[in-house]
Motif scaffolding. Structure first.
Motif, PDB file in Angstrom:
ATOM      1  N   UNK A 144       0.843  -1.200   0.000  1.00  0.00           N
ATOM      2  CA  UNK A 144       0.000   0.000   0.000  1.00  0.00           C
ATOM      3  C   UNK A 144       0.881   1.253   0.000  1.00  0.00           C
ATOM      4  N   UNK A 145       1.939   1.255   0.821  1.00  0.00           N
ATOM      5  CA  UNK A 145       2.833   2.408   0.879  1.00  0.00           C
ATOM      6  C   UNK A 145       3.518   2.672  -0.448  1.00  0.00           C
ATOM      7  N   UNK A 146       3.997   1.620  -1.104  1.00  0.00           N
ATOM      8  CA  UNK A 146       4.663   1.791  -2.395  1.00  0.00           C
ATOM      9  C   UNK A 146       3.692   2.283  -3.460  1.00  0.00           C
ATOM     10  N   UNK A 147       2.494   1.731  -3.471  1.00  0.00           N
ATOM     11  CA  UNK A 147       1.505   2.143  -4.464  1.00  0.00           C
ATOM     12  C   UNK A 147       1.122   3.604  -4.327  1.00  0.00           C
ATOM     13  N   UNK A 148       0.848   4.043  -3.096  1.00  0.00           N
ATOM     14  CA  UNK A 148       0.457   5.434  -2.882  1.00  0.00           C
ATOM     15  C   UNK A 148       1.622   6.394  -3.122  1.00  0.00           C
ATOM     16  N   UNK A 149       2.853   5.965  -2.768  1.00  0.00           N
ATOM     17  CA  UNK A 149       4.018   6.838  -2.955  1.00  0.00           C
ATOM     18  C   UNK A 149       4.289   7.093  -4.432  1.00  0.00           C
ATOM     19  N   UNK A 150       4.278   6.047  -5.244  1.00  0.00           N
ATOM     20  CA  UNK A 150       4.528   6.227  -6.672  1.00  0.00           C
ATOM     21  C   UNK A 150       3.411   7.015  -7.344  1.00  0.00           C
ATOM     22  N   UNK A 151       2.199   6.776  -6.917  1.00  0.00           N
ATOM     23  CA  UNK A 151       1.070   7.509  -7.491  1.00  0.00           C
ATOM     24  C   UNK A 151       1.195   9.001  -7.187  1.00  0.00           C
ATOM     25  N   UNK A 152       1.586   9.346  -5.945  1.00  0.00           N
ATOM     26  CA  UNK A 152       1.731  10.754  -5.566  1.00  0.00           C
ATOM     27  C   UNK A 152       2.924  11.395  -6.259  1.00  0.00           C
ATOM     28  N   UNK A 161      -2.145   0.554  -8.280  1.00  0.00           N
ATOM     29  CA  UNK A 161      -1.964  -0.893  -8.466  1.00  0.00           C
ATOM     30  C   UNK A 161      -0.611  -1.209  -9.094  1.00  0.00           C
ATOM     31  N   UNK A 162      -0.155  -0.358 -10.015  1.00  0.00           N
ATOM     32  CA  UNK A 162       1.134  -0.598 -10.666  1.00  0.00           C
ATOM     33  C   UNK A 162       2.284  -0.431  -9.678  1.00  0.00           C
ATOM     34  N   UNK A 163       2.205   0.575  -8.814  1.00  0.00           N
ATOM     35  CA  UNK A 163       3.248   0.784  -7.814  1.00  0.00           C
ATOM     36  C   UNK A 163       3.310  -0.367  -6.821  1.00  0.00           C
ATOM     37  N   UNK A 164       2.138  -0.813  -6.349  1.00  0.00           N
ATOM     38  CA  UNK A 164       2.099  -1.945  -5.421  1.00  0.00           C
ATOM     39  C   UNK A 164       2.600  -3.211  -6.099  1.00  0.00           C
ATOM     40  N   UNK A 165       2.255  -3.381  -7.372  1.00  0.00           N
ATOM     41  CA  UNK A 165       2.711  -4.551  -8.117  1.00  0.00           C
ATOM     42  C   UNK A 165       4.205  -4.552  -8.328  1.00  0.00           C
ATOM     43  N   UNK A 166       4.783  -3.359  -8.573  1.00  0.00           N
ATOM     44  CA  UNK A 166       6.230  -3.260  -8.795  1.00  0.00           C
ATOM     45  C   UNK A 166       7.002  -3.741  -7.580  1.00  0.00           C
ATOM     46  N   UNK A 167       6.616  -3.252  -6.400  1.00  0.00           N
ATOM     47  CA  UNK A 167       7.344  -3.638  -5.195  1.00  0.00           C
ATOM     48  C   UNK A 167       7.146  -5.125  -4.919  1.00  0.00           C
ATOM     49  N   UNK A 377       3.619 -17.370  -3.026  1.00  0.00           N
ATOM     50  CA  UNK A 377       2.209 -17.441  -2.699  1.00  0.00           C
ATOM     51  C   UNK A 377       1.783 -16.383  -1.694  1.00  0.00           C
ATOM     52  N   UNK A 378       2.576 -16.190  -0.638  1.00  0.00           N
ATOM     53  CA  UNK A 378       2.230 -15.236   0.414  1.00  0.00           C
ATOM     54  C   UNK A 378       2.248 -13.803  -0.118  1.00  0.00           C
ATOM     55  N   UNK A 379       3.290 -13.460  -0.881  1.00  0.00           N
ATOM     56  CA  UNK A 379       3.402 -12.100  -1.421  1.00  0.00           C
ATOM     57  C   UNK A 379       2.280 -11.804  -2.408  1.00  0.00           C
ATOM     58  N   UNK A 380       1.934 -12.774  -3.228  1.00  0.00           N
ATOM     59  CA  UNK A 380       0.862 -12.572  -4.211  1.00  0.00           C
ATOM     60  C   UNK A 380      -0.475 -12.361  -3.524  1.00  0.00           C
ATOM     61  N   UNK A 381      -0.748 -13.159  -2.478  1.00  0.00           N
ATOM     62  CA  UNK A 381      -2.008 -13.001  -1.741  1.00  0.00           C
ATOM     63  C   UNK A 381      -2.089 -11.634  -1.073  1.00  0.00           C
ATOM     64  N   UNK A 382      -0.974 -11.170  -0.498  1.00  0.00           N
ATOM     65  CA  UNK A 382      -0.953  -9.851   0.146  1.00  0.00           C
ATOM     66  C   UNK A 382      -1.167  -8.742  -0.878  1.00  0.00           C
ATOM     67  N   UNK A 383      -0.587  -8.905  -2.078  1.00  0.00           N
ATOM     68  CA  UNK A 383      -0.771  -7.907  -3.130  1.00  0.00           C
ATOM     69  C   UNK A 383      -2.244  -7.809  -3.541  1.00  0.00           C
ATOM     70  N   UNK A 384      -2.885  -8.955  -3.739  1.00  0.00           N
ATOM     71  CA  UNK A 384      -4.300  -8.949  -4.115  1.00  0.00           C
ATOM     72  C   UNK A 384      -5.125  -8.247  -3.035  1.00  0.00           C
ATOM     73  N   UNK A 385      -4.847  -8.544  -1.777  1.00  0.00           N
ATOM     74  CA  UNK A 385      -5.584  -7.892  -0.687  1.00  0.00           C
ATOM     75  C   UNK A 385      -5.303  -6.393  -0.641  1.00  0.00           C
ATOM     76  N   UNK A 386      -4.072  -5.981  -0.973  1.00  0.00           N
ATOM     77  CA  UNK A 386      -3.716  -4.561  -0.913  1.00  0.00           C
ATOM     78  C   UNK A 386      -4.448  -3.725  -1.962  1.00  0.00           C
ATOM     79  N   UNK A 387      -4.933  -4.360  -3.017  1.00  0.00           N
ATOM     80  CA  UNK A 387      -5.645  -3.615  -4.061  1.00  0.00           C
ATOM     81  C   UNK A 387      -6.930  -2.999  -3.533  1.00  0.00           C
TER      82      UNK A 387
END
Length: 491
Positions: A144-152, A161-167, A377-387
């Motif tokens: 969430x932090x990476x996604x919002x930071x890149x967007x700002x 979503x792209x920022x969160x996906x990148x990290x 698996x864990x990182x992917x699940x967390x990413x989906x939830x972070x969206x």
């Protein structure tokens, strides 16, 4: 052009971190212990900075300045001073005892240690399950932090979503490739870089606005922020400050990625030097980042709803390339938190869940492979939830800290009180966790008691239940009560 420059700096920095991981991969043995703990050979500087960088998360760089912006700089007292001292004490009280036991019995996880002490694979699985439960929102916090930071920073050109996906992609690649050794090396690099970059950012902004005096005068002249310059504002009650500092400090000691570092130290001297230097590092990092947040409020920097203070103030007062460099470093720090969490989470899964409940005789190489698959698996699940971006950065972080803090006192009692029983520690953990979870999800359970947070009250409840149940129950014959005490006191 500025967008390309920003993204080039950020991606370039992340690729540099990945390159260090590739070098470490060539030096890593294909054994689980080397993958998880670098064969217990970590020195003072690396141990100190890998622990430091592991905690340099979105909570530090974004949630902290956001709180200082909204409520004032007293947040420095909570995170920078009180929490730094509390964790340093726990590093010795809990960490040193764990290190002694790890050297003797080659433990890799907290659950493994407690399961052996109380001869209970159920307790081992319980500790691992609870740890993975609270690790999930904290991994989400980084995404969430990476996604919002890149967007700002890019003014929306790079969507959330792209920022969160990148990290997420980078941290999966990094953990699967690097293991603990690579993580520790890059943590040292990233921790030192962020310490310098944050101070340079503070001095740069102050130089533009006319110095600290001008920035402070702006706070004083604003009716809404004048109280920021005095202790005891409406936001920072003594009960809230103490509750927050204690739950964060004790929660940090139980974070899997931090707790495992107690086992990784190369010697007792390494461990003792590291915890002595810890409070100094905390103050050096938190003062500039939190003061930037507080001064931004007085400088009338407009923060769009849902965005973070740090990227906005850097974009306002520093060149594009420097703002991008600091955010790149912050994202790398988030990755250094996430990669350590994923590595530790995978060890809890393989050693405390898969090994005792599925295949007790799993080979080291197969465990190593399972650990890397578990990371994905864990990182992917967390990413989906972070969206869904379900909560603020502070809410996600505070929930995780307080959840982990519920483990701390039962573990502390077990480490130092010979009379602790299997039933006692199990009841203490279950009751405190159930109470705290209820305070989060059920309105009938208050979130505060006379100003004291439910997280702190739950810790006290866990302590009372652990001691009380232990006093009225008899230790089982197969509990190894002596291993935590006999022969360790002289070390």
């Amino acid at each position: 052009m500025s967008l390309a420059l920003q993204l080039g700096i950020i991606v370039g920095y992340l690729l540099l971190a990945l390159a260090v991981g590739l070098v470490a991969y060539r030096l890593t043995d294909r054994t689980a212990e080397d993958f998880y703990l670098a064969s217990r050979t970590v020195g003072t500087i690396v141990l100190l900075f890998t622990t430091f960088a592991t905690l340099l998360s979105a909570f530090t760089f974004f949630a902290g300045p956001n709180i200082a912006y909204a409520q004032g700089p007293e947040w420095i007292l909570v995170m920078g001073l009180m929490d730094g001292i509390i964790f340093a004490v726990l590093w010795y009280v809990i960490g040193y005892k764990q290190w002694l036991l790890g050297q003797r019995y080659e433990y890799v996880t907290l659950g493994e240690m407690l399961g052996d002490r109380f001869a209970s694979k159920r307790l081992r699985g319980l500790v691992a399950g609870i740890s993975l439960l609270w690790l999930f929102p904290y991994v989400m916090l980084q995404q969430v932090g990476a996604g919002t930071a890149l967007e700002a920073l890019t003014e929306g050109a790079v969507p959330y979503a792209a920022g969160a996906g990148l990290i997420t992609v980078f941290m999966i690649l990094y953990v699967v490739v690097a293991g603990f050794r690579g993580i520790a090396w890059t943590d040292t690099l990233q921790g030192a870089f962020m310490l310098v970059a944050t101070w340079v950012a503070l001095l740069w902004v102050l130089a533009v606005v006319g110095g600290p005096g001008a920035a402070t005068d702006a706070l004083a002249s604003n009716e809404a922020t004048a109280e920021f310059l005095s202790l005891g504002s409406a936001y920072y009650t003594p009960q809230w400050m103490l509750s927050t500092a204690i739950t964060i400090g004790f929660g940090v000691a139980m974070f899997p990625q931090v707790n495992q570092r107690f086992f990784a130290a190369g010697s007792r001297t390494v461990l003792k030097r590291s915890f002595a230097l810890w409070p100094i590092l905390c103050v050096l990092l938190f003062v500039p980042s939190f003061m930037l947040g507080a001064w931004a409020r007085g400088l009338d920097v407009a923060i769009p709803e849902g965005e973070n203070v740090l990227p906005v103030i850097l974009a306002e007062y520093t060149p594009v390339w420097f703002a991008a460099l600091v955010i790149a470093g912050a994202m790398a720090a988030m990755m250094s938190s996430s990669d350590s969490m994923l590595l530790s989470g995978s060890s809890y899964f393989t050693r405390d869940l898969y090994r005792p409940f599925v295949d007790r005789d799993v080979s080291d190489r197969r465990e190593d492979l399972l650990a890397r698959v578990g990371v994905v698996g864990f990182a992917t699940a967390a990413f989906v939830a972070s969206l869904w971006n379900p909560a603020t950065l502070f809410e996600l972080g505070d929930a995780a800290f307080s959840g982990f803090a519920q483990l701390a006192l039962p573990v502390l009692v077990a480490l130092y009180w010979r009379r602790t029983t299997r039933a006692g520690i199990t009841a203490g953990i279950v009751v405190s966790q159930a109470f705290y979870l209820s305070s989060l999800f059920f309105a009938t359970v208050p979130s505060a008691y006379a100003g004291w947070t439910a997280g702190l009250v739950g810790m006290g409840l866990g302590l009372l239940v652990t001691v009380g149940v232990s006093l009225v129950t008899t230790p089982a014959d197969d509990e190894r009560r002596t291993i935590y005490f006999d022969g360790l006191g002289a070390d």
